[in-house]
Write a protein that holds these residues in place. Structure first.
Motif, PDB file in Angstrom:
ATOM      1  N   ASN A 196       0.847  -1.196   0.000  1.00 19.45           N
ATOM      2  CA  ASN A 196       0.000   0.000   0.000  1.00 19.45           C
ATOM      3  C   ASN A 196       0.881   1.243   0.000  1.00 19.45           C
ATOM      4  O   ASN A 196       1.747   1.376   0.864  1.00 19.45           O
ATOM      5  CB  ASN A 196      -0.897   0.012   1.245  1.00 19.45           C
ATOM      6  N   ASP A 245     -11.651   2.754  -6.985  1.00 19.29           N
ATOM      7  CA  ASP A 245     -12.699   3.752  -6.810  1.00 19.29           C
ATOM      8  C   ASP A 245     -12.045   5.124  -6.932  1.00 19.29           C
ATOM      9  O   ASP A 245     -10.919   5.219  -7.428  1.00 19.29           O
ATOM     10  CB  ASP A 245     -13.458   3.562  -5.481  1.00 19.29           C
ATOM     11  N   SER A 271     -10.600   6.978  -4.875  1.00 14.33           N
ATOM     12  CA  SER A 271      -9.431   7.257  -4.040  1.00 14.33           C
ATOM     13  C   SER A 271      -8.422   6.114  -3.976  1.00 14.33           C
ATOM     14  O   SER A 271      -7.440   6.208  -3.241  1.00 14.33           O
ATOM     15  CB  SER A 271      -9.878   7.613  -2.616  1.00 14.33           C
ATOM     16  N   ALA A 272      -8.636   5.053  -4.750  1.00 12.59           N
ATOM     17  CA  ALA A 272      -7.722   3.912  -4.710  1.00 12.59           C
ATOM     18  C   ALA A 272      -7.747   3.141  -6.025  1.00 12.59           C
ATOM     19  O   ALA A 272      -8.764   3.114  -6.714  1.00 12.59           O
ATOM     20  CB  ALA A 272      -8.106   2.965  -3.571  1.00 12.59           C
ATOM     21  N   LEU A 330      -3.141   4.544  -3.002  1.00 11.14           N
ATOM     22  CA  LEU A 330      -4.225   5.139  -2.219  1.00 11.14           C
ATOM     23  C   LEU A 330      -3.981   6.633  -2.060  1.00 11.14           C
ATOM     24  O   LEU A 330      -2.886   7.040  -1.631  1.00 11.14           O
ATOM     25  CB  LEU A 330      -4.276   4.501  -0.820  1.00 11.14           C
ATOM     26  N   GLU A 331      -4.979   7.447  -2.406  1.00  7.09           N
ATOM     27  CA  GLU A 331      -4.827   8.873  -2.146  1.00  7.09           C
ATOM     28  C   GLU A 331      -4.536   9.055  -0.662  1.00  7.09           C
ATOM     29  O   GLU A 331      -4.981   8.272   0.177  1.00  7.09           O
ATOM     30  CB  GLU A 331      -6.062   9.637  -2.598  1.00  7.09           C
ATOM     31  N   ASP A 354      -5.510  10.816   1.873  1.00  2.00           N
ATOM     32  CA  ASP A 354      -6.590  10.759   2.872  1.00  2.00           C
ATOM     33  C   ASP A 354      -7.064   9.326   3.099  1.00  2.00           C
ATOM     34  O   ASP A 354      -7.350   8.930   4.227  1.00  2.00           O
ATOM     35  CB  ASP A 354      -7.774  11.635   2.453  1.00  2.00           C
ATOM     36  N   ARG A 355      -7.153   8.568   2.031  1.00  2.00           N
ATOM     37  CA  ARG A 355      -7.564   7.164   2.137  1.00  2.00           C
ATOM     38  C   ARG A 355      -6.498   6.358   2.872  1.00  2.00           C
ATOM     39  O   ARG A 355      -6.790   5.541   3.727  1.00  2.00           O
ATOM     40  CB  ARG A 355      -7.829   6.598   0.743  1.00  2.00           C
ATOM     41  N   TYR A 356      -5.235   6.593   2.512  1.00  2.00           N
ATOM     42  CA  TYR A 356      -4.125   5.878   3.149  1.00  2.00           C
ATOM     43  C   TYR A 356      -4.116   6.123   4.659  1.00  2.00           C
ATOM     44  O   TYR A 356      -3.958   5.185   5.443  1.00  2.00           O
ATOM     45  CB  TYR A 356      -2.805   6.341   2.524  1.00  2.00           C
ATOM     46  N   SER A 362      -6.457   6.664   6.577  1.00  2.00           N
ATOM     47  CA  SER A 362      -7.572   6.017   7.281  1.00  2.00           C
ATOM     48  C   SER A 362      -7.172   4.628   7.771  1.00  2.00           C
ATOM     49  O   SER A 362      -7.860   4.051   8.609  1.00  2.00           O
ATOM     50  CB  SER A 362      -8.809   5.936   6.373  1.00  2.00           C
TER      51      SER A 362
END
Length: 145
Positions: free
Chosen positions: A11, A37, A39-40, A54-55, A57-59, A61
Motif C-alpha cells: 500500500n 474507486d 481514491s484507490a 491510495l490517495e 486521505d484514504r491511506y 484512514s
C-alpha cells in the motif's frame, strides 16, 4: 510455524491518483479496476503481487502514523526482479520518460544488475536482474579461497 503467504499487497500513499495511475501505466503496469474507486486503485505487478495506490486521505484512514515527506525520508524501497539487464534498462528508462526522478545510477555487481528511480510521489523503486548461475559460481569461488 512458517508463513506461506499467497499474495502481497503493498500500500502506497499518492497525492493524485489519476496522475499516479497514468505514470505507472506509462512505465508498463496494468490495473485491476475491480479494486478501484475515486481514491484507490490496484496496480498489478503479477498474479501474486499488487500495489494499492491510495490517495493520502484514504491511506491515512488505515494508520495513525503520519505519511513521511518523501523529499527527505524513505519509508521503503520496492524492489522487483526482471528477466534481463535489458528489461531493467527498458523499465527504468520508461519511468524517466514518464516523469520519474533519479535515485541511483545503474549498479553492476557482475551477478546482479540493478537501477532505481523515485516515482512521482517520491517512492523508491528498484528493478534488478540476478544471474543465478553467475551468483553460484561467485559463491563457489569464494568458498574455495
Amino acid at each position: 510455524m512458517s508463513i506461506n503467504a499467497r499474495q502481497i499487497f503493498v500500500n502506497l500513499p499518492v497525492r493524485n491518483l489519476q496522475k499516479s495511475k497514468s505514470f505507472f501505466t506509462e512505465v508498463g503496469f496494468t490495473f485491476n479496476e475491480q479494486f478501484e474507486d475515486e481514491s484507490a486503485t490496484c496496480m498489478v505487478v503479477n498474479e501474486t503481487i499488487y500495489v494499492m495506490l491510495l490517495e493520502e486521505d484514504r491511506y491515512t484512514s488505515f494508520t495513525k502514523k503520519e505519511i513521511p515527506d518523501t523529499n527527505t525520508h524513505s519509508e521503503a524501497i520496492v524492489a522487483l526482479s526482471l528477466d534481463s539487464r535489458e528489461e531493467v534498462d527498458e523499465v527504468v528508462n520508461r519511468a524517466f520518460a514518464a516523469g520519474a526522478g533519479s535515485y541511483n545510477e545503474p549498479q553492476d555487481h557482475g551477478f546482479m544488475y540493478g537501477w532505481s528511480f523515485a516515482d512521482i510521489d517520491g517512492h523508491l523503486w528498484e528493478f534488478f536482474h540476478m544471474d543465478m548461475t553467475a551468483a553460484e559460481a561467485e559463491a563457489k569461488t569464494k568458498t574455495q579461497q
